[in-house]
Design an enzyme around this catalytic site. Structure first.
Site, PDB file in Angstrom:
ATOM      1  N   GLU A  50     -11.023 -10.791  -0.997  1.00  0.00           N
ATOM      2  CA  GLU A  50     -10.725  -9.990   0.187  1.00  0.00           C
ATOM      3  C   GLU A  50     -12.017  -9.400   0.752  1.00  0.00           C
ATOM      4  OE1 GLU A  50      -6.360  -8.479   0.212  1.00  0.00           O
ATOM      5  OE2 GLU A  50      -7.595  -7.070  -0.901  1.00  0.00           O
ATOM      6  N   LYS A  56       0.852  -1.200   0.000  1.00  0.00           N
ATOM      7  CA  LYS A  56       0.000   0.000   0.000  1.00  0.00           C
ATOM      8  C   LYS A  56       0.897   1.263   0.000  1.00  0.00           C
ATOM      9  CE  LYS A  56      -3.483  -2.792   2.197  1.00  0.00           C
ATOM     10  NZ  LYS A  56      -4.710  -2.881   2.979  1.00  0.00           N
ATOM     11  N   HIS A  80      -8.463  -3.482  -6.075  1.00  0.00           N
ATOM     12  CA  HIS A  80      -8.408  -3.541  -4.606  1.00  0.00           C
ATOM     13  C   HIS A  80      -9.546  -2.682  -4.035  1.00  0.00           C
ATOM     14  CE1 HIS A  80      -7.119  -3.088  -0.481  1.00  0.00           C
ATOM     15  NE2 HIS A  80      -6.354  -4.145  -0.668  1.00  0.00           N
ATOM     16  N   GLU A  85      -9.711  -0.712  -1.643  1.00  0.00           N
ATOM     17  CA  GLU A  85      -9.347   0.672  -1.309  1.00  0.00           C
ATOM     18  C   GLU A  85      -9.373   1.545  -2.561  1.00  0.00           C
ATOM     19  OE1 GLU A  85      -5.700  -0.239   0.708  1.00  0.00           O
ATOM     20  OE2 GLU A  85      -6.838  -1.189   2.328  1.00  0.00           O
ATOM     21  N   SER A 105      -6.328  -9.562   6.881  1.00  0.00           N
ATOM     22  CA  SER A 105      -5.751  -9.915   8.186  1.00  0.00           C
ATOM     23  C   SER A 105      -5.077 -11.283   8.186  1.00  0.00           C
ATOM     24  CB  SER A 105      -6.818  -9.822   9.284  1.00  0.00           C
ATOM     25  OG  SER A 105      -7.328  -8.503   9.369  1.00  0.00           O
TER      26      SER A 105
HETATM   27  P1  PGA Z   1      -4.304  -6.682   5.533  1.00  0.00           P
HETATM   28  O1  PGA Z   1      -4.548  -6.105   4.051  1.00  0.00           O
HETATM   29  O2  PGA Z   1      -3.480  -7.938   5.401  1.00  0.00           O
HETATM   30  O3  PGA Z   1      -3.584  -5.598   6.257  1.00  0.00           O
HETATM   31  O4  PGA Z   1      -5.647  -6.988   6.110  1.00  0.00           O
HETATM   32  C1  PGA Z   1      -4.803  -6.961   2.975  1.00  0.00           C
HETATM   33  C2  PGA Z   1      -5.012  -6.165   1.706  1.00  0.00           C
HETATM   34  O5  PGA Z   1      -5.641  -5.097   1.759  1.00  0.00           O
HETATM   35  O6  PGA Z   1      -4.583  -6.586   0.615  1.00  0.00           O
END
Ligand code: PGA
Length: 249
Positions: free
Chosen positions: A169, A11, A97, A99, A209
Site C-alpha cells: 500500500e 477502518k 497498516h 495508519e 484507492s
Molecule cells: P483506500 O484505503 O482504499 O481508501 O485507499 C486502503 C487502505 O488503507 O487499506
C-alpha cells in the site's frame, strides 16, 4: 491459499447496527461470485460480534480484524488479543497498516511480534507495507518495502512465511484517489516476492484507492493477487462491483 483475495478494511467506520445492515444487503450481491475469490471484511472490534452472527449461516465471506496485540492476555489496557479474535471466527488480521504505523506507534518489531502471535493461532496475518510520497519520489519504494517485509517476517521458517498474506500500500495512494499505476505496483510487488525465501506463492494484495473501475487492471498483473480496499468497501453495491471486477480479471 485462494487465487484472489479481496479485503474490505473498514477502518473506524460502522457501528454494530450498520454492520448488520451492510451484510443484509451485501451477502445476496456476492452469492454468485466465483469461489476462487476469497472475500474478507475487517470491521472495527466492536462490530465483530454482529459480523460473526451475520456470517454464521453464510460461508461466502471471511471475517477479518484490523489490528491485534501479540500477548494472549495481560495488563494492556485497551488492547485485544489473538484468542479474543479467534472466538469470533476471525480468519485474517491486518498488521502494520500505515495508519497504525503513523498514528499508533506500530513498528517493524511489533509487526513481527503480531505476525508470530497470529500464526501460532492459525489466523492469517495480512502484512501491510508501503513507502511515503517522499520515498516514492526519491525512487526508494522497492528498498523501503523490502526492508519492511523482511523485518515483518524475521525469524519465521519457510513454512510460516508461506502462511502469510502481504499487502503493498503506497501511503500516497491511500484514500487519495491518486492510485499507483498497476504496472508500477506490480514491479514493486515482484521485488517483495523475491526478498524472503518462501514468499514465491504467497498472495500479495495491492491497496490504495482501489475501486470497481481499476480493480481488474491490478488483478490482471502477474504479481497482484487481490486488493486491500478502504473507502470502496463501505457500501454494499460498489464493493460487490469491485469484487466482480476482480473475479473477472
Ligand atoms: P483506500 O484505503 O482504499 O481508501 O485507499 C486502503 C487502505 O488503507 O487499506
Amino acid at each position: 491459499m485462494p487465487r484472489t483475495i479481496v479485503v474490505g478494511n473498514w477502518k473506524m467506520h460502522k457501528t454494530a447496527a450498520q454492520t448488520r445492515a451492510f451484510f443484509d444487503a451485501f451477502l445476496p450481491l456476492v452469492a454468485a461470485v466465483a469461489p476462487e475469490v476469497e472475500i474478507v471484511v475487517a470491521p472495527p472490534f466492536t462490530a465483530l460480534s454482529a459480523a460473526h452472527d451475520a456470517l454464521a449461516a453464510n460461508r461466502r465471506v471471511a471475517l477479518g480484524a484490523q489490528n491485534v496485540h501479540w500477548k494472549s492476555h495481560g495488563a494492556f489496557t485497551g488492547e485485544i488479543s489473538v484468542p479474543m479474535l479467534a472466538e469470533f471466527g476471525v480468519r485474517y488480521t491486518i498488521v502494520g497498516h500505515s495508519e497504525r504505523r503513523a498514528h499508533f506507534g506500530e513498528t517493524d518489531h511489533t509487526v513481527n511480534l503480531k505476525v508470530k502471535a497470529l500464526l501460532a493461532h492459525d489466523i492469517t496475518p495480512i502484512v501491510a507495507v508501503g513507502e511515503t510520497h517522499e520515498e516514492h519520489e526519491a525512487g526508494h519504494a522497492q528498498r523501503r518495502v523490502v526492508t519492511q517485509t523482511r523485518a515483518a517476517l524475521e525469524d519465521l521458517d519457510r513454512g510460516e512465511v508461506a502462511r502469510v498474506v502481504l499487502a503493498y500500500e503506497p501511503i500516497w495512494a491511500i484514500g487519495t484517489g491518486a492510485n499507483c499505476e498497476a504496472f508500477q505496483a506490480d514491479r514493486v510487488m515482484a521485488a517483495m516476492r523475491e526478498c524472503v525465501d518462501g514468499l514465491q506463492d504467497v498472495p500479495i494484495l495491492y491497496g490504495g484507492s482501489v475501486k470497481a473501475d481499476n480493480a481488474g487492471a491490478y488483478v490482471a498483473q502477474p504479481n497482484i493477487d487481490g486488493g486491500l480496499v478502504g473507502g470502496a468497501s463501505l457500501e454494499p453495491q460498489p464493493f460487490a462491483a469491485l469484487i466482480e471486477a476482480a473475479a473477472r480479471a
